[in-house]
Design a protein around this motif. Structure first.
Motif, PDB file in Angstrom:
ATOM      1  N   TYR A   1       0.392   2.332   6.187  1.00 38.09           N
ATOM      2  CA  TYR A   1      -0.470   2.490   5.015  1.00 38.09           C
ATOM      3  C   TYR A   1      -1.494   1.365   4.942  1.00 38.09           C
ATOM      4  N   THR A   2      -2.703   1.739   4.542  1.00 36.56           N
ATOM      5  CA  THR A   2      -3.798   0.781   4.423  1.00 36.56           C
ATOM      6  C   THR A   2      -4.273   0.712   2.972  1.00 36.56           C
ATOM      7  N   GLU A   3      -5.105  -0.275   2.699  1.00 39.49           N
ATOM      8  CA  GLU A   3      -5.675  -0.377   1.360  1.00 39.49           C
ATOM      9  C   GLU A   3      -6.499   0.877   1.032  1.00 39.49           C
ATOM     10  N   ARG A   4      -7.168   1.399   2.020  1.00 41.93           N
ATOM     11  CA  ARG A   4      -7.953   2.627   1.801  1.00 41.93           C
ATOM     12  C   ARG A   4      -7.046   3.792   1.411  1.00 41.93           C
ATOM     13  N   ASP A   5      -5.891   3.912   2.065  1.00 42.61           N
ATOM     14  CA  ASP A   5      -4.929   4.962   1.698  1.00 42.61           C
ATOM     15  C   ASP A   5      -4.511   4.811   0.240  1.00 42.61           C
TER      16      ASP A   5
ATOM     17  N   TYR B   1       0.799  -1.219   0.000  1.00 40.06           N
ATOM     18  CA  TYR B   1       0.000   0.000   0.000  1.00 40.06           C
ATOM     19  C   TYR B   1       0.834   1.273   0.000  1.00 40.06           C
TER      20      TYR B   1
END
Length: 131
Positions: free
Chosen positions: A105-109, A28
């Motif tokens: 960091y995330t998938e949404r980020d 991510y």
């Protein structure tokens, strides 16, 4: 000398595709950085296409420089501000108090960064001068 603006835009598209591949792989932070790079290269390509030149890595500043030639929607400036945060934070551990960028960091980020970059790349493609 040949105007290389179209080359910069083409590379921006490749960077955007790479961002999506990195997101799908769970990388991510790299997805967010590649998205920032896509937007940066797209704006630099448009600047070149218009006979100018862009320096630096801030998508927001590059877009503000374009505002002298084109109307830049506020939503794109907001997207650029968000993307600029990923230029350093996504790559360097000392951007955070502890740990690795990949831990933050995330998938949404990643998805948000890709959507922001896509909006900027598509704007630049639409605004690019045609022969």
């Amino acid at each position: 000398m040949t105007n290389r603006g179209a080359d910069w835009l083409a590379q921006a598209r490749r960077d955007l595709a790479h961002a999506e591949h990195a997101r799908q792989a769970g990388d991510y932070e790299w997805a967010a950085f590649a998205a920032q790079q896509a937007a940066e290269k797209a704006v630099k390509g448009l600047l070149l296409g218009l006979g100018g030149e862009g320096w630096g890595h801030s998508v927001w500043r590059l877009l503000r420089g374009l505002a002298a030639r084109l109307e830049i929607p506020e939503a794109l400036l907001d997207a650029a501000r968000r993307l600029d945060r990923h230029y350093i934070l996504a790559r360097y551990p000392n951007g955070f108090p502890a740990g690795l960028p990949g831990e933050y960091y995330t998938e949404r980020d990643a998805a948000e960064a890709i959507a922001d970059a896509r909006a900027i790349v598509e704007y630049c493609e639409r605004a690019f001068p045609r022969p």
